[in-house]
Structure formats: C-alpha cells, structure tokens
Design an enzyme around this catalytic site. Structure first.
Site, PDB file in Angstrom:
ATOM      1  N   GLU A 264      -7.714 -14.387  46.732  1.00 47.53           N
ATOM      2  CA  GLU A 264      -6.282 -14.730  47.159  1.00 47.53           C
ATOM      3  C   GLU A 264      -5.771 -16.082  47.190  1.00 47.53           C
ATOM      4  O   GLU A 264      -6.611 -16.833  47.821  1.00 47.53           O
ATOM      5  CB  GLU A 264      -6.122 -13.767  47.280  1.00 47.53           C
ATOM      6  CG  GLU A 264      -6.493 -11.851  47.594  1.00 47.53           C
ATOM      7  CD  GLU A 264      -6.112 -11.446  49.190  1.00 47.53           C
ATOM      8  OE1 GLU A 264      -5.384 -11.443  49.961  1.00 47.53           O
ATOM      9  OE2 GLU A 264      -8.076  -9.882  48.968  1.00 47.53           O
ATOM     10  N   GLU A 375       3.366  -9.706  51.736  1.00 45.94           N
ATOM     11  CA  GLU A 375       2.827  -8.300  52.078  1.00 45.94           C
ATOM     12  C   GLU A 375       2.902  -9.142  54.019  1.00 45.94           C
ATOM     13  O   GLU A 375       3.033  -9.762  54.347  1.00 45.94           O
ATOM     14  CB  GLU A 375       1.442  -8.218  52.381  1.00 45.94           C
ATOM     15  CG  GLU A 375       0.732  -7.512  53.108  1.00 45.94           C
ATOM     16  CD  GLU A 375      -0.665  -7.473  52.325  1.00 45.94           C
ATOM     17  OE1 GLU A 375      -1.392  -7.048  53.454  1.00 45.94           O
ATOM     18  OE2 GLU A 375      -1.173  -8.265  51.665  1.00 45.94           O
TER      19      GLU A 375
END
Length: 460
Positions: A264, A375
């Site tokens: 990520e 997110e």
C-alpha cells in the site's frame, strides 16, 4: 547508569503527579461544596505537566485511551478506584518504550529540523531499519530495476513536495531521510506491540467492514504485476485521535482470510500515528492480514529505501485547495521481472525503494486485485456517524477543483507493460457519507472522483 537514573527520576516525578492528582480531586470536591473558583489552582505547581497529566490520569496501565477529569461524584469515584500507582509496571513499560525507540531510530549522519516540527534523520542507507531483517543483514540496497514498458513520465517532481525540504537542506548521498520516532508517538498508540501497525479488519469493501468505510475503484480476475495512478492531495478534517483519513493504492493477493498480502502507498492524515493533521506520504505492507507482519513506513524491517530526497511519513507540501490550485502525486508500484522485488516510484522517475519478495507469500508471484481510493475510520463518537472527511470532504459530483480524484489508472501486465484498465469497477460502501463516480477520457484515461464530509443530514 544515566538511563536507569533518568527512568527512576521519571517514576518519582509521576509519583508526585499522582499525589497532586489526589489533591486536585479532593479540592474539586471542596470547590463544589463551597462554590469557590480558585482553590484548585493553588494545590500544587507542575506547570509544564498540567496539560499532560489529564491525558496520563490512568497511565498506570499505559494502555487505555486518554480520559478527562470530571467534576461528577460518580466519575471522581471511578478515577479514585482506578488510580493505583504501580511504579514497577511503569518502569518496565518505560524500558520497553526506550528499547523500541533505540530500534527504530538509527544513528544519524545529519539531522534536519522540519518547519512542521518533525526531525528528519539522515541515516546511512545500509543502517536503515530494513537491514535488521535476518535475510537482509549485511546487505546494501539494490540497484534500480528496469521500468515497465510504456512508462513515459512527463514533467518532473516539484522541487518542494515535502515540508522538511522547504529550507533547502537535504540529506547527503549515501543516506536516506527517516522521520524520527519520539516518545510521544509511541504513547499515542493503543499498545507498544501495535505501534506502527494497522488495526486488523476485513478488507472486503462492503458494509461488514466494521468501523472502516471506503470509496474505491478496483480491478480483479487477472494477474497483476503492478499499478500506477495520480491522486490529488488534501488535508481532510479528522474528528478525533482514534480515526484517520487516507487515499491510497492497494496491491493485493491471497484470500481475504489470514493469508492476505498487501502493498500500500498513498497519503494519510492520522493524528494517532503522527500527532497532527498534516497529509503525509506513507507506505504499508502485510503478509498475514495485518496480524503480526508489516507496518507503516520504516517502523519495522522490510521496506528498503533507496532515495535521499523523500522521507516516508513526512508531510506533503503543497496541497490542493477547494476552488483553487490542485496538487497531485503520481505513484507506481511494480514487480521487478529480474529479482521479483516490488518497487515504488514517486512522481516522475523518483525511485523510493522496494519491498523484497521474500516478505510475502502470494505476492511473491503476482497480485490478484488492485484497488485505488479512500478510506476512513468511523468510531461513531457519541453514537452518531463521524464527521471525519474523506478526500477533500466533498462529494464526487462536485467535480474538478472541489472533489478528490484518481486519474490515469493503469496496471502492469505479465510482460512488464503498463496498460489501461479495461474493467474498472467503483464501490462506496456508505454512499450517503462518502461516494464515488468513475469515468474515462482521452486526457485522464480511467479516472474517478470520490470522497465526502461524513456526518450530514443523509448520513446521521
């Protein structure tokens, strides 16, 4: 000897603070009875500690959330019951914190003071945390790999893209800039063991993802060897210390159980991790669904940094503004066909470093899914939806200059070639709070707008 003496001085200071807290509680009771407004202020003097002691009121256990002092009898009684002073436990905890700081903070050849308060240590590249890993001990960073075919960067990385570089100071060749971890960073974590790690959660982007809400574009059903995107950077409001807001790219393989592998990279606002509300460039990896492996940035051995111009975890500057200038960053993650390691590029040609292939199980071969998007953590403060923003804090329908975006979405195929996405799907699991709209054109290729304000009349 000095370290031991400092620890015992700390414990003694905390003992005196505890006595003072007891006196403050007693005075608060008298104050309520006598309606006096100034008695508590003369109880004791710990002037630099007063703002701190409220946060450390229950720190004898060193693990719970920060609590505030209440004047209600019920709360005072609960505080008295919980204020058991345990100097032995505090000493052990303090030793563990010092051991962690010694492990993650390597000797610096040079230190740069950032205007945002960070200290950036220029660490010799072969002494960075990655080389604490048993399979990397004694090694040095690898040379750059071959870039994916079709990767034709235009323009260049701006001279100033992180706050610590504003002064013009830089780390010398042969070193890597590392944001120094401080005692207060560790104390904000839920526990020392979990410091620098994500909370384990489901990764499937649906309503079952307890506490985590997403607006993402994704592709799946093929073998992927990397991904590329440009995303604009904002400073979304984060409602409390225990929440975050991020925008990132996920490279994923494995099932959605305990064997999940992810790589990520992106930007995030995380008061718990960094102690402020600046958007920061970050990386993450795990090979067991966030259980025991992996971490943010360079807070564990794993990611090998090769660049002396970017500090992972440092604040990004400049940032986008509503109805104003837009600033975006480009990220490319791809698997080196020769050695199998996963490399990260920032901007136009600036290699940040790589994740060695041996860190992973499924990602040793390829990824089975790529995701892009935002997110947030929704802790439901007061029983209502959080007001933490995603992206710019505005819904996708507002478009350019107002909403957040990802553009020029691509993946790397088996032949190490960058290709456009052919089956991009978009999903927002709480669309009244944060939404997403996808599209495609000749300039931006595959793109989407996403984000939102969190709590609003349609998101109670």
């Amino acid at each position: 000897m000095d370290a031991t003496w400092n620890i015992w001085r700390f414990v003694d200071r905390r003992r005196r603070q505890y006595r003072c807290i007891q006196m403050l509680t007693h005075v608060a009771e008298e104050t309520r009875q006598k309606n006096s407004s100034n008695m508590a202020s003369s109880c004791c003097k710990i002037s630099p500690i007063i703002p701190v002691f409220v946060g450390f009121l229950l720190v004898a256990s060193w693990v719970g959330p920060v609590v505030s002092l209440s004047t209600s009898s019920e709360t005072e009684g609960r505080l008295r019951a919980n204020q058991t002073f345990r100097p032995g436990e505090e000493l052990q905890k303090w030793k563990r914190i010092n051991a962690l700081l010694s492990k993650v903070n390597k000797p610096a050849a040079k230190t740069i003071q950032s205007p945002d308060g960070d200290l950036i240590d220029c660490v010799l590249s072969h002494q960075q945390p990655a080389f604490d890993h048993p399979q990397l001990k004694g090694q040095k960073p690898l040379d750059p790999p071959e870039r994916p075919k079709g990767h034709n960067p235009t323009g260049s990385v701006p001279e100033i893209f992180q706050s610590w570089t504003i002064s013009g100071d830089s780390c010398p060749e042969g070193t890597v800039p590392i944001r120094r971890t401080r005692e207060e960073d560790v104390l904000r974590a839920s526990s020392i063991r979990r410091f620098g790690r994500k909370v384990r959660r489901p990764v499937r982007r649906d309503s079952s993802s307890t506490g985590h809400e997403h607006a993402v574009g994704f592709v799946m059903g093929d073998q992927y060897y990397g991904a590329k995107a440009s995303l604009n950077v904002w400073a979304p409001h984060v409602a409390n210390q225990y929440e975050f807001s991020l925008s990132q790219m996920w490279v994923i393989s494995g099932s959605f159980g305990d064997d999940l592998n992810t790589i990520e990279a992106g930007w995030q606002v995380s008061p718990e991790l960094y102690g402020d509300n600046y958007p920061r460039f970050f990386t993450y990896w795990t090979t067991d669904a966030y259980q025991a492996t992996g971490c943010y940035n360079l807070l564990c051995s794993g990611f090998v940094q090769t660049n002396n111009k970017i500090a992972i975890g440092a604040a990004i500057s400049p940032i986008s503004s509503y109805k104003g200038g837009q600033f975006d960053i480009s990220l490319l993650v791809w698997k080196d066909p020769k050695h199998g390691n996963w490399w990260l590029e920032f901007g136009s040609g600036l290699l940040v470093g790589y994740w060695p292939s041996f860190l992973f199980s499924h990602l040793r071969n390829h990824a089975s899914m790529v995701q892009f998007g935002g997110e947030v953590v929704n802790s439901r403060p007061g029983g209502v939806h959080t007001a933490t923003q995603m992206g710019s804090g505005h819904f996708a329908g507002e478009g350019f200059g107002k909403a957040s975006y990802f553009r020029n979405l691509q993946v790397v195929d088996w032949d190490n070639s960058l290709i456009p996405l052919s089956n991009l799907r978009v999903l927002a699991d709480h669309p009244n709070c944060y939404d997403i709209q996808g599209g495609s054109n000749g300039v931006w290729g595959n793109y989407f707008y996403y984000g939102g304000p969190g709590r609003n009349v349609r998101c109670p």
